[in-house]
Structure formats: structure tokens, C-alpha cells
Design an enzyme around this catalytic site. Sequence first.
Site, mmCIF file in Angstrom:
data_model
loop_
_atom_site.group_PDB
_atom_site.id
_atom_site.type_symbol
_atom_site.label_atom_id
_atom_site.label_comp_id
_atom_site.label_asym_id
_atom_site.label_seq_id
_atom_site.Cartn_x
_atom_site.Cartn_y
_atom_site.Cartn_z
ATOM 1 N N THR A 12 13.069 9.189 -3.708
ATOM 2 C CA THR A 12 13.748 8.277 -2.791
ATOM 3 C C THR A 12 13.230 8.584 -1.394
ATOM 4 O O THR A 12 13.214 9.744 -0.978
ATOM 5 C CB THR A 12 15.271 8.464 -2.842
ATOM 6 O OG1 THR A 12 15.725 8.208 -4.185
ATOM 7 C CG2 THR A 12 15.967 7.506 -1.896
ATOM 8 N N GLY A 41 3.682 8.764 -7.364
ATOM 9 C CA GLY A 41 3.613 8.327 -8.750
ATOM 10 C C GLY A 41 4.215 6.954 -8.937
ATOM 11 O O GLY A 41 3.583 6.045 -9.490
ATOM 12 N N ASN A 43 4.891 4.675 -6.661
ATOM 13 C CA ASN A 43 4.143 3.673 -5.902
ATOM 14 C C ASN A 43 2.882 3.239 -6.640
ATOM 15 O O ASN A 43 2.542 2.044 -6.681
ATOM 16 C CB ASN A 43 3.747 4.227 -4.526
ATOM 17 C CG ASN A 43 4.942 4.473 -3.629
ATOM 18 O OD1 ASN A 43 6.018 3.922 -3.829
ATOM 19 N ND2 ASN A 43 4.751 5.309 -2.633
ATOM 20 N N ASN A 180 -8.357 10.988 0.479
ATOM 21 C CA ASN A 180 -8.611 10.553 1.848
ATOM 22 C C ASN A 180 -9.446 11.602 2.572
ATOM 23 O O ASN A 180 -9.816 12.634 2.000
ATOM 24 C CB ASN A 180 -7.299 10.249 2.586
ATOM 25 C CG ASN A 180 -6.403 11.471 2.751
ATOM 26 O OD1 ASN A 180 -6.853 12.619 2.765
ATOM 27 N ND2 ASN A 180 -5.104 11.223 2.883
ATOM 28 N N THR A 212 -11.178 7.321 0.950
ATOM 29 C CA THR A 212 -10.574 6.334 1.843
ATOM 30 C C THR A 212 -10.508 6.899 3.258
ATOM 31 O O THR A 212 -10.173 8.073 3.459
ATOM 32 C CB THR A 212 -9.172 5.939 1.359
ATOM 33 O OG1 THR A 212 -8.323 7.100 1.329
ATOM 34 C CG2 THR A 212 -9.237 5.326 -0.036
ATOM 35 N N ASP A 244 -1.723 4.376 -2.020
ATOM 36 C CA ASP A 244 -1.275 4.125 -3.390
ATOM 37 C C ASP A 244 -1.643 2.713 -3.832
ATOM 38 O O ASP A 244 -2.061 2.495 -4.978
ATOM 39 C CB ASP A 244 0.241 4.335 -3.494
ATOM 40 C CG ASP A 244 0.648 5.750 -3.107
ATOM 41 O OD1 ASP A 244 -0.155 6.672 -3.343
ATOM 42 O OD2 ASP A 244 1.748 5.923 -2.568
ATOM 43 N N SER A 283 6.370 -2.856 -0.319
ATOM 44 C CA SER A 283 5.290 -3.471 0.461
ATOM 45 C C SER A 283 4.068 -3.842 -0.380
ATOM 46 O O SER A 283 3.184 -4.556 0.095
ATOM 47 C CB SER A 283 4.844 -2.502 1.569
ATOM 48 O OG SER A 283 4.096 -1.416 1.039
#
Length: 295
Positions: A12, A41, A43, A180, A212, A244, A283
Amino acid sequence: MKRILNFGSLNTDYVYQVDHILQGGETIQSESRTVFPGGKGLNQSIALVRAGLSVCHAGLIGTDGEHLRDLLNQNGVDTSLIETRDMPGGHTVIQVSREAQNAILLFGGSNGAVDEAYADRVLAQFGAGDILLLQNEISALPYILEKAHARGMEIWLNPSPMNENALKCNLSLVSVFVLNEVEGEQLTGTKIPTAILDKLLQKYPHAAAVLTLGSKGAWYAKEDKRAFAPAELVRAVDTTAAGDTFTGYFMRGMLDGLSPKKSLTLAAKAAAIAVSRPGAAPSIPLYAEVTSERN
């Protein structure tokens, strides 16, 4: 047909809008607080299904986490392997600045209760050629990686957050790294993107790597092949789920047989939509949004 198992965290997220990211010793007033479902995970499972793929999620929720299982079910994720533990679930405290940068404090909770017995029950459902997607927000990661490799699974690893748990893994078993620039530097000791890729593949020559770089785009490398795609320029609101989203859509592109460059471009478009919206899981866009003429 390849099956996809995402063995990952369920959290959460408590998201605080702030003027700027706090520094040591500083106290500021937050502008707002919003509660979202999250965890890398969760996401990434939602990103995979919204990209049009089928995925089974494995992981542990606490007594306060049934809403996370419900959300995955609502999005079409197979949650049959998720189990509940009599303990608090994982959560994060996320600061999001006016520039849409974020800082994340993670409490593992039930994500840290993943043990070898549970991992064995999960992995027994999968075999050679299936794909395992891993992040570093659950316990028993080195064991899961070893056992999945022994079963002939193709392993995609997003080593985030980079810490001792990730470095304990036999990374030579990884098929695809998705990381990243910060994680790339931690693994290779260099900040230069092309050098990160070169050093990573020198050390793990059988793997592919996706690097990324946020607003500076993303690279793909495997053996002597390189591909680059620029980032989509948008007004960022919240970058929490950008990576993600990118992971889920890049996998969709590659499994569709697209070239690495086209897969990077697809993933960049999806990530750009995600950062233009608040929250993590909420999103993440649908495949039809990403591929519409407007985008």
C-alpha cells in the site's frame, strides 16, 4: 505457449505531495496525502495485463492487504497463488515533489515472509520456457532465482531496490536485466550508460540488458546488438510507476516479436502516459491508449 509468473511485492502506497524532497534534519508540511495500491510486483503485474498479456502473480499479503488481491483480480491477473500471512502487509511512504521527482521509504511487511517452502509451491506450477519476472522487494530472492533456473524458466530481473539481497543472487542465471542508471552504476561501477551496458554484458554474456534513463531515453543490449529509443516528452505529475509500466510494455513488445527498438519505443510511450497521471498502479495505461493515433 509461454506463461508469465510475476513473483513480487504487494504494497500500500502512502503518497505525500511536497514542495521538495526532504533533506536530513528537515521538517516540512505536506500539501496532501493519497493512498494507492502499489509495490513493484503489483505494478508490474498490472502493467503486463494492461499491455495485453496474461500473468500469474505470486506473493504474500498481510491481514490488511485483501484490497490488493481484489485490485489484481479486477485487472485480470491470476491471483490463485497469492497467500495471506497473519502480519502487517508491506507499505511505502512516498514523497512526490512539485517537479514530479519521488523519494520512497519501503517497509517490507509480509513481502519479507516469502520462504523456500512457499517458493517451492509456486514454482512447481511452472516449467521450461515459462517466464519469471522478479524484483527485489521480497525475501528468498536468491533461492527463487536458483530454483526457477533449474526448472528451465526464462528469468527477467528488475534489481530494485539494489541492496545486499540482490547481490547475493547468482546473477549469471538472469536472462534479461531491466534496470535504471542508478542500479546500473551499483552493478558496474560506472555512470556512463554505454559503459554500464558493456560491463554488464561482459560479466553476464548470456543475458540481455534494458537500461532506462528517465527523460534521457532507454537502451537495449545483447551480445553486440544495441538499440536506443528517446523518452516521450510530457508534463510529469508522478514518476512512481514509470519504470514498472516500461517493464510491462517492453515485455509485450518483445513477446510480440517486435524489434528491441520498437519495443523500447512502445514502452516509452506507455511510461510517458503513466507519469502524466497521479499514483502508481492507477496511472498505468491500457494497450489501446498507448497505440492509439493520439499517442
